[in-house]
Design a protein around this motif. Structure first.
Motif, mmCIF file in Angstrom:
data_model
loop_
_atom_site.group_PDB
_atom_site.id
_atom_site.type_symbol
_atom_site.label_atom_id
_atom_site.label_comp_id
_atom_site.label_asym_id
_atom_site.label_seq_id
_atom_site.Cartn_x
_atom_site.Cartn_y
_atom_site.Cartn_z
ATOM 1 N N ALA A 210 0.804 -1.220 0.000
ATOM 2 C CA ALA A 210 0.000 0.000 0.000
ATOM 3 C C ALA A 210 0.839 1.274 0.000
ATOM 4 O O ALA A 210 0.533 2.217 -0.751
ATOM 5 N N PRO A 211 1.904 1.368 0.811
ATOM 6 C CA PRO A 211 2.719 2.590 0.742
ATOM 7 C C PRO A 211 3.345 2.816 -0.633
ATOM 8 O O PRO A 211 3.394 3.956 -1.108
ATOM 9 N N GLN A 212 3.797 1.741 -1.293
ATOM 10 C CA GLN A 212 4.402 1.900 -2.613
ATOM 11 C C GLN A 212 3.359 2.299 -3.646
ATOM 12 O O GLN A 212 3.609 3.154 -4.508
ATOM 13 N N VAL A 225 2.245 9.676 2.640
ATOM 14 C CA VAL A 225 2.614 8.279 2.383
ATOM 15 C C VAL A 225 3.585 7.826 3.470
ATOM 16 O O VAL A 225 4.712 8.324 3.554
ATOM 17 N N PRO A 226 3.188 6.898 4.345
ATOM 18 C CA PRO A 226 4.084 6.448 5.411
ATOM 19 C C PRO A 226 5.184 5.538 4.883
ATOM 20 O O PRO A 226 5.043 4.908 3.827
ATOM 21 N N LYS A 319 3.807 -3.081 8.722
ATOM 22 C CA LYS A 319 4.049 -2.064 9.742
ATOM 23 C C LYS A 319 4.260 -0.680 9.111
ATOM 24 O O LYS A 319 4.825 -0.560 8.017
ATOM 25 N N ILE A 320 3.835 0.358 9.828
ATOM 26 C CA ILE A 320 4.144 1.727 9.423
ATOM 27 C C ILE A 320 4.790 2.486 10.588
ATOM 28 O O ILE A 320 4.854 3.717 10.580
ATOM 29 N N VAL A 321 5.249 1.736 11.588
ATOM 30 C CA VAL A 321 6.055 2.305 12.676
ATOM 31 C C VAL A 321 7.345 1.492 12.751
ATOM 32 O O VAL A 321 7.365 0.306 12.435
ATOM 33 N N PRO A 322 8.440 2.120 13.177
ATOM 34 C CA PRO A 322 9.731 1.430 13.175
ATOM 35 C C PRO A 322 9.866 0.450 14.328
ATOM 36 O O PRO A 322 9.071 0.464 15.275
ATOM 37 N N PRO A 323 10.873 -0.417 14.273
ATOM 38 C CA PRO A 323 11.129 -1.340 15.375
ATOM 39 C C PRO A 323 11.282 -0.596 16.697
ATOM 40 O O PRO A 323 11.828 0.496 16.759
ATOM 41 N N ASP A 333 -7.005 6.624 5.344
ATOM 42 C CA ASP A 333 -6.930 8.022 4.943
ATOM 43 C C ASP A 333 -7.889 8.318 3.798
ATOM 44 O O ASP A 333 -7.714 7.810 2.678
ATOM 45 N N GLY A 334 -8.890 9.147 4.062
ATOM 46 C CA GLY A 334 -9.756 9.683 3.025
ATOM 47 C C GLY A 334 -9.376 11.119 2.720
ATOM 48 O O GLY A 334 -8.351 11.631 3.183
#
Length: 371
Positions: A210-212, A225-226, A319-323, A333-334
């Motif tokens: 999804a991010p790509q 874009v995360p 994931k969209i948060v780091p380790p 997101d709309g």
């Protein structure tokens, strides 16, 4: 670019989330095309989970994860009953293996109550061992509404309802780019027969990708874009029966819920997932990871026999948060979030995404009805 084909809605991704969104949109009377990069539906994140129907006690009160999990759990049980999808409301025990973890159980119980999970029971060691005599713990939380599902059966039923309402699935059709924010959205499809599709609504439910996909949309600012992170989890299976009738979970760890014991709808026991941060998704299970699994599982089941665990499969969490950061909410997101009409991006839909899928479908449909 010239548009080769026009349709009202395009949904990218034919996992449980994309199928649930497409089903809701189609049943509301909209024309829907589902585009899937793989050669079949449901072969990604949705097919590589624990197949647990989560109750909703782990997540931050007020978060989308909490709200949509609790709502989605009951929608999912009703859906599986309606479609005769194999499932079991077997319940689970979250266990404290030493006194230092008891406070975590108390916090989980409190958080669950705040989320509307009103059936949790805090048990002492004796009460837990009455339910599961082979269990080793000092305390436990009983979650009666946790269960197991046949995830492939759920997705097949979702696709069937979407298609019955007029939706169409196109496989081997990756989204390679597009333009948004104009008179209509334009989505570029790759594969053997590339084309550009014009649509009023584009829903990006591409999970790990999804991010790509979002990054390749001209007209969407990069700030919306995360960055993608990948939390790999391996599973080991065990031949034969285990002396438990409920799922057994340790206290949560950073990045996941710990190496837990589940029993699938066919009766096979499996353990996992662990957490391994990787640079790119891969699905190989390293047999050497079994050593760590034995140590973790024996904290709550000391009698696990030597040589019992066999490599099974692996999944990757989007994931969209780091380790090191355990808190991640679903991100849907709309236009109010990114300012682009006719676009909905779904990011970070990890566990309990499968449990929440029907509720997420409703959420996106309601969001789209305002566009």
């Amino acid at each position: 670019m010239a548009v080769d084909y026009e349709i009202d809605c395009v949904v990218a991704g034919a996992g449980a989330i994309g199928l649930a969104v497409a089903r809701e949109l189609a049943q509301s009377g909209r024309d829907v095309l589902i585009v899937e990069a793989d050669e079949a539906f449901g072969r990604g994140v949705s097919s590589r989970s624990s197949e647990v129907v989560h109750a909703g006690m782990y997540y931050t009160p007020g978060s989308l994860r909490a709200q949509l999990c609790v709502e989605g759990k009951w929608l999912l049980y009703d859906f599986m009953d309606k479609h005769n999808v194999a499932h079991s409301k077997c319940g689970k025990l979250i266990v404290a293996c030493d006194q230092d973890e008891v406070a975590t159980l108390e916090a989980i119980t409190t958080r669950g109550a705040a989320n509307g999970v009103d059936d949790l029971q805090l048990l002492d060691e004796r009460q837990a061992r009455v339910l599961e005599p082979e269990l080793k713990c000092v305390a436990a939380v009983l979650s009666p509404s946790t269960g197991m599902m046949d995830s492939a059966g759920v997705m097949l039923a979702l696709l069937g309802e979407a298609e019955n309402a007029g939706a169409t699935l196109a496989i081997r059709s990756p989204v390679v780019g597009g333009r948004v924010g104009g008179r209509q959205n334009e989505v570029d499809i790759g594969g053997a027969e590339p084309m550009t599709i014009g649509c009023n609504l584009f829903v990006n439910a591409a999970s790990l990708n999804a991010p790509q996909v979002a990054a390749n949309l001209q007209g969407l600012a990069a700030a919306h874009v995360p960055k993608a992170y990948y939390g790999k989890g391996s599973y080991f299976s065990m031949a034969g029966r285990v002396p438990f009738t409920r799922l057994i979970y340790p206290c949560p760890v950073v990045g996941g819920l710990g190496v837990h014991l589940t029993i699938d709808v066919g009766g096979q026991a499996r353990f996992g997932p662990d957490v391994e941060w990787v640079d790119e998704p891969n699905y190989e299970v390293d047999p050497a990871r079994a050593d760590e699994f034995y140590a973790l599982v024996r904290r709550y089941w000391p009698a696990l026999p030597d040589g019992a665990l066999q490599p099974s499969y692996a999944g990757v969490r989007p994931k969209i948060v780091p380790p090191g950061n355990q808190i991640q909410d679903f991100r849907i997101d709309g236009p109010k979030a990114h300012g682009v009409p006719g676009l909905v991006n779904l990011f970070g839909i990890e566990s309990p995404g499968l449990t929440s899928s029907l509720a997420i479908g409703r959420y996106v449909m309601n969001l789209a009805s305002c566009l």
